[in-house]
Design a protein around this motif. Structure first.
Motif, PDB file in Angstrom:
ATOM      1  N   LYS A 121       0.780  -1.276   0.008  1.00 37.05           N
ATOM      2  CA  LYS A 121      -0.058   0.071  -0.177  1.00 37.05           C
ATOM      3  C   LYS A 121       0.818   1.293   0.068  1.00 37.05           C
ATOM      4  O   LYS A 121       0.314   2.296  -0.429  1.00 37.05           O
ATOM      5  N   ALA A 122       2.027   1.264   0.514  1.00 39.57           N
ATOM      6  CA  ALA A 122       2.962   2.445   0.597  1.00 39.57           C
ATOM      7  C   ALA A 122       3.292   3.014  -0.741  1.00 39.57           C
ATOM      8  O   ALA A 122       3.534   2.164  -1.630  1.00 39.57           O
ATOM      9  N   ILE A 123       3.447   4.243  -0.887  1.00 38.49           N
ATOM     10  CA  ILE A 123       4.064   4.749  -2.018  1.00 38.49           C
ATOM     11  C   ILE A 123       5.468   4.719  -1.721  1.00 38.49           C
ATOM     12  O   ILE A 123       5.958   5.355  -0.881  1.00 38.49           O
ATOM     13  N   LYS A 124       6.217   4.490  -2.723  1.00 40.16           N
ATOM     14  CA  LYS A 124       7.656   4.181  -2.715  1.00 40.16           C
ATOM     15  C   LYS A 124       8.372   5.433  -3.038  1.00 40.16           C
ATOM     16  O   LYS A 124       9.442   5.542  -2.445  1.00 40.16           O
ATOM     17  N   TRP A 125       8.048   6.532  -3.880  1.00 41.99           N
ATOM     18  CA  TRP A 125       8.523   7.655  -4.352  1.00 41.99           C
ATOM     19  C   TRP A 125       7.874   8.536  -5.030  1.00 41.99           C
ATOM     20  O   TRP A 125       6.720   8.405  -4.973  1.00 41.99           O
TER      21      TRP A 125
END
Length: 159
Positions: A121-125
């Motif tokens: 779910k996390a946005i990486k960049w």
């Protein structure tokens, strides 16, 4: 069910708003940054905006400083940078967090609807992109490395 156009967002001056002005449009929502290796994507995002705006499409930029401190400026500095460097005409909203306890409700919704690689779910960049159809449904999520030009075909299918 969450309606995308009713999710609260903040304009550059800090006033609360929603995306209701964009109801019925195809959207490309992007977390942006002014000092990132992907910052030149602003040019291609603006090209998409100009190519498709008359057909019911908008790019929406949401500056984020969570990745390497690459968006340190305030709203005025960000607006000046976007305007003077890339002649950006698409809306650029107030700076947001996209991950963590203070993540903007919009990005919580986008991440839930379109998880990343391996279900993350996390946005990486910076410059992660979310394509939204006219009904407000999240159609796809694109990695920061995906050029906006490579999304044009997907946008065309939704217009």
């Amino acid at each position: 069910m969450t309606v995308l156009t009713e999710i609260p967002v903040r304009k550059p001056g800090g006033e609360e708003a929603t995306l209701s002005d964009h109801a019925g449009e195809v959207l490309l929502i992007v977390n942006t940054a002014s000092k990132c290796g992907f910052t030149p994507q602003y040019a291609d995002l603006e090209a998409l905006q100009r190519a498709y705006k008359d057909r019911g499409f908008s790019v929406l930029g949401f500056p984020c400083n969570q990745f390497g401190g690459q968006e340190p400026g305030d709203a005025a500095e960000i607006a000046n940078f976007c305007s003077l460097t890339y002649d950006v005409t698409f809306p650029v909203y107030a700076k947001v967090d996209v991950n963590g306890a203070d993540a903007a409700p919009l990005f919580e919704h986008l991440k839930k609807e379109a998880p990343g690689l391996l279900g993350s779910k996390a946005i990486k960049w910076n410059f992660t992109k979310f394509l939204i159809d006219r009904d407000g449904k999240v159609v796809d999520r694109y990695a920061p490395t995906t050029s906006p030009r490579d999304i044009a075909g997907d946008i065309e299918k939704l217009l």
